[in-house]
Motif scaffolding. Structure first.
Motif, PDB file in Angstrom:
ATOM      1  N   UNK A  50       0.850  -1.190   0.000  1.00  0.00           N
ATOM      2  CA  UNK A  50       0.000   0.000   0.000  1.00  0.00           C
ATOM      3  C   UNK A  50       0.883   1.237   0.000  1.00  0.00           C
ATOM      4  N   UNK A  51       0.425   2.301  -0.649  1.00  0.00           N
ATOM      5  CA  UNK A  51       1.202   3.534  -0.741  1.00  0.00           C
ATOM      6  C   UNK A  51       0.409   4.682  -0.125  1.00  0.00           C
ATOM      7  N   UNK A  52       1.109   5.614   0.531  1.00  0.00           N
ATOM      8  CA  UNK A  52       0.489   6.848   1.008  1.00  0.00           C
ATOM      9  C   UNK A  52       1.516   7.966   0.941  1.00  0.00           C
ATOM     10  N   UNK A  53       1.011   9.203   0.955  1.00  0.00           N
ATOM     11  CA  UNK A  53       1.855  10.395   0.927  1.00  0.00           C
ATOM     12  C   UNK A  53       1.492  11.261   2.122  1.00  0.00           C
ATOM     13  N   UNK A  54       2.491  11.721   2.834  1.00  0.00           N
ATOM     14  CA  UNK A  54       2.231  12.601   3.972  1.00  0.00           C
ATOM     15  C   UNK A  54       2.001  14.027   3.473  1.00  0.00           C
ATOM     16  N   UNK A  55       1.323  14.809   4.289  1.00  0.00           N
ATOM     17  CA  UNK A  55       0.969  16.181   3.923  1.00  0.00           C
ATOM     18  C   UNK A  55       2.202  17.074   3.866  1.00  0.00           C
ATOM     19  N   UNK A  56       2.096  18.127   3.050  1.00  0.00           N
ATOM     20  CA  UNK A  56       3.184  19.096   2.934  1.00  0.00           C
ATOM     21  C   UNK A  56       3.348  19.896   4.221  1.00  0.00           C
ATOM     22  N   UNK A  57       2.261  20.200   4.859  1.00  0.00           N
ATOM     23  CA  UNK A  57       2.285  20.908   6.140  1.00  0.00           C
ATOM     24  C   UNK A  57       1.405  20.132   7.099  1.00  0.00           C
ATOM     25  N   UNK A  58       1.440  20.501   8.343  1.00  0.00           N
ATOM     26  CA  UNK A  58       0.605  19.819   9.315  1.00  0.00           C
ATOM     27  C   UNK A  58      -0.863  19.932   8.931  1.00  0.00           C
ATOM     28  N   UNK A  59      -1.514  18.814   8.752  1.00  0.00           N
ATOM     29  CA  UNK A  59      -2.929  18.830   8.391  1.00  0.00           C
ATOM     30  C   UNK A  59      -3.712  19.555   9.475  1.00  0.00           C
ATOM     31  N   UNK A  60      -4.662  20.389   9.088  1.00  0.00           N
ATOM     32  CA  UNK A  60      -5.421  21.124  10.094  1.00  0.00           C
ATOM     33  C   UNK A  60      -6.277  20.177  10.937  1.00  0.00           C
ATOM     34  N   UNK A  61      -6.347  20.485  12.210  1.00  0.00           N
ATOM     35  CA  UNK A  61      -7.114  19.674  13.158  1.00  0.00           C
ATOM     36  C   UNK A  61      -8.507  20.270  13.351  1.00  0.00           C
ATOM     37  N   UNK A  62      -9.339  19.546  14.068  1.00  0.00           N
ATOM     38  CA  UNK A  62     -10.704  19.969  14.362  1.00  0.00           C
ATOM     39  C   UNK A  62     -10.701  21.330  15.069  1.00  0.00           C
TER      40      UNK A  62
END
Length: 186
Positions: free
Chosen positions: A75-87
């Motif tokens: 399985x492949x995934x890519x991490x976000x360029x910046x911290x993903x926004x939280x709730x």
């Protein structure tokens, strides 16, 4: 899929499996290993991934008598360029005028490119009614009906244009009249 740098891997339980091996690498041949771990559970959380990088993962079982299964498909995934926004947190709303509601919230962390605003009245499904920039934590919603209940929520949008986790839903009732009208009737 662009994911934050903390990832929880999950897989189905396999009958007769005593343990599971999980392997994560930055290349599809698994020559550049990032993680190799054996555990008894069907999920594992790891938080030391780099930003804006591709990763590959696979899992296999270790069963009775130490029989090892073949690896799962990769399985492949890519991490976000910046911290993903939280709730968003501390989400509140107040009716200042009979046809207006002001919404306020605080960032839950991460980087949002914008916040989408959603509303509904009664049993009508939620609909997007607008957006504000990712560094703005307030908006005024206008042209509402007097003395009506409205539900609202905000949802941050990542720099990769993916909506993330929505705020709690709040209910706001618009006012019957404005203060100027009330003063004239005294």
């Amino acid at each position: 899929i662009n994911l934050d740098t903390t990832i929880t891997f999950k897989w189905r339980k396999v009958d007769f499996a005593n343990r599971y091996d999980i392997a994560v690498a930055s290349d599809s041949n698994f020559a550049a290993a990032v993680l190799n771990h054996t555990l008894p559970d069907t999920s594992y959380t790891f938080s030391q991934f780099g930003r804006d990088k591709n990763y590959y993962w696979k899992v296999r079982t270790i069963g009775i008598n130490e029989i090892i299964s073949p690896w799962s498909s990769t399985n492949k995934f890519t991490t976000a360029k910046t911290g993903a926004p939280k709730k968003p947190v501390a989400f509140t709303g107040v009716s200042n005028w009979p046809t207006e509601v002001t919404l306020n919230w605080q960032s839950g962390g991460g980087t949002a490119s914008k916040f989408n605003i959603y509303s509904r009245q009664g049993a009508i499904p939620f609909a997007k009614i607008g957006s504000v920039a990712g560094n703005v934590y307030q908006t005024t919603v206008t042209n509402l009906k007097r003395k009506n209940n409205y539900d609202f929520y905000v949802i941050p949008v990542s720099t990769d244009t993916i909506e993330t986790t929505a705020s709690d839903i709040i209910k706001v009732t618009t006012k019957t009249t404005n203060l100027a009208t009330q003063l004239q009737t005294i």
